[in-house]
Design an enzyme around this catalytic site. Structure first.
Site, PDB file in Angstrom:
ATOM      1  CG  ASP A   1     -50.190  10.807  19.752  1.00  0.00           C
ATOM      2  OD1 ASP A   1     -51.084  10.462  20.551  1.00  0.00           O
ATOM      3  OD2 ASP A   1     -49.198  10.088  19.510  1.00  0.00           O
TER       4      ASP A   1
ATOM      5  CD  GLU B   1     -50.272   5.554  22.883  1.00  0.00           C
ATOM      6  OE1 GLU B   1     -49.817   4.449  23.269  1.00  0.00           O
ATOM      7  OE2 GLU B   1     -50.767   5.732  21.747  1.00  0.00           O
ATOM      8  CD  GLU B   2     -50.774   5.841  18.090  1.00  0.00           C
ATOM      9  OE1 GLU B   2     -50.109   4.782  18.103  1.00  0.00           O
ATOM     10  OE2 GLU B   2     -52.019   5.856  18.152  1.00  0.00           O
TER      11      GLU B   2
ATOM     12  CG  HIS C   1     -52.765   1.618  14.848  1.00  0.00           C
ATOM     13  ND1 HIS C   1     -51.413   1.545  15.151  1.00  0.00           N
ATOM     14  CD2 HIS C   1     -53.326   2.351  15.850  1.00  0.00           C
ATOM     15  CE1 HIS C   1     -51.180   2.186  16.297  1.00  0.00           C
ATOM     16  NE2 HIS C   1     -52.332   2.685  16.725  1.00  0.00           N
TER      17      HIS C   1
END
Length: 384
Positions: A78, A135-136, A357
């Site tokens: 993702d 996952e995030e 990120h």
């Protein structure tokens, strides 16, 4: 670079990576990405490919020989709701969405290993490749588990890996026990009374209340968590109004809480609730807390970690494997898989660069054959 890495199809991995990077999809919305991964796996031949597990999850199974042991290898796919600020030929084509954590690279590495394993079949047993969505947001792992991941696709042990900028390029870092923190993602809406900026006496300002909450929350870890433990509260978003001369009617705070013990987690969250409630009331506002999917502390099994360390040392050399390596206050929903099955999670250093990120983060493609070679070595070593 070891012998396995030299035999991998690095050009194919590059193409897969760049395709996924151009077309990112947010957590639990990864339909096209999942279709691409499944089609690629089927093109290799040999794999039994099951899709739609936990919405978009995929498990590909390959057996060789007569061995009865089974290993699980997991990669995530993702993307993040961040505008990429790089200018590559393969930069994200989706406004406000991008692969700025390297999940596209993780998937490309596991696909590279998948192709090599079906071509060589130099193992005795079964390998299951787990491609995980979400996952995030801490949703994908639990969703796959709820839909019978390990009942439908049994494994003796499960393994994960993540690239980390700032760690030495191409080196593997293993850590026994608690390696990553639990995370709780919350959103708080503070409701006041909007009005004219020049007439504050007729309003109830949620921005002032929110500002007080932000500052008060920061005292929780500093004054309540033992210095020997680790925790952090990060307010990542403060959203209110859109004009300088208007008092907003409401404000939104979005934040993450990361803790390494259950006792600290309960205490920190309890104090956050107390502060939000009391501070909001003290300014005449009301508040509503919306709780996200909670994470869990990622705990590596010591025996499986030492087994993976030994295999990596044999494959890459002892100087390329750091044990024990660092632990981080980042979080991973692979933690939920390790609650169900023994295994371990490691970091692969990607060298200098912006941290994951960050809008200018980029995945170092030079580590792809190294990561894929680790998956192959682990499979061949575990399934001798």
């Amino acid at each position: 670079m070891n012998a396995i890495a030299k035999q991998l199809d690095t050009e194919a991995m590059r193409q897969w990576f760049e395709h996924m990077h151009r077309h990112p999809e947010l957590s639990m919305q990864e339909q096209r990405t999942a279709e691409f991964i499944a089609e690629t796996l089927r093109s290799f031949g040999g794999y039994e490919v099951e899709t739609g597990i936990g919405k978009h999850g995929i498990v590909a199974t390959l057996s060789a020989g007569s061995g009865d042991k089974t290993i699980g290898l997991r990669a995530d796919f993702d993307a993040l709701p961040i505008q990429e600020q790089n200018n590559f030929a393969y930069t994200s084509t989706v406004d406000g969405v991008s692969h700025l954590c390297g999940h596209d690279g993780h998937t490309a590495m596991l696909l590279g290993a998948a192709k090599y394993l079906t071509d060589t079949r130099n193992f005795n047993g079964t390998v299951r490749l787990i491609f995980q969505p979400g996952e995030e947001t801490m949703e994908g792992g639990p969703a796959m588990i709820r839909e019978g991941l390990f009942e439908r696709f049994p494994v003796d042990a499960v393994f994960g890996m993540h690239n980390i900028p700032g760690l030495e390029e191409g080196k593997f870092y293993f850590h026994p026990g608690e390696m990553m923190s639990a995370v709780d993602n919350w959103e708080v809406e503070i409701v006041g009374k909007g009005g004219h900026g020049g007439l504050p006496e007729l309003t109830i300002d949620p921005v002032v209340a929110g500002s007080s909450i932000v500052m008060a929350i920061q005292s929780i870890v500093a004054r309540n968590v033992a210095p020997a433990n680790r925790a952090v509260v990060t307010i990542g978003a403060f959203i209110a109004g859109n004009a300088g001369n208007v008092v907003a009617g409401n404000a939104i705070l979005r934040f993450s809480v990361r803790t390494t013990t259950q006792e600290d987690r309960e205490m920190v969250l309890r104090n956050i609730r107390r502060i939000i409630d009391h501070q909001s009331q003290s300014f005449g506002c009301t508040s509503e807390i919306r709780v996200g999917v909670p994470g869990a502390v990622l705990v590596n099994d010591r025996q499986e970690t030492e087994k993976a360390v030994s295999i990596a040392q044999t494959a890459f050399g002892e100087d390329q494997v750091i044990y024990p390596g660092p632990s981080f206050l980042a979080s991973e929903d692979f933690a939920f898989m390790l609650q169900k099955k023994k295994g371990t999670y490691c970091f692969l250093g990607s060298g200098p660069g912006k941290m994951v990120h960050h809008p200018e983060y980029y995945f170092n493609q030079q580590i792809m054959p190294i990561g894929a070679a680790y998956w192959v070595a682990l499979t061949e070593g575990y399934l001798r």
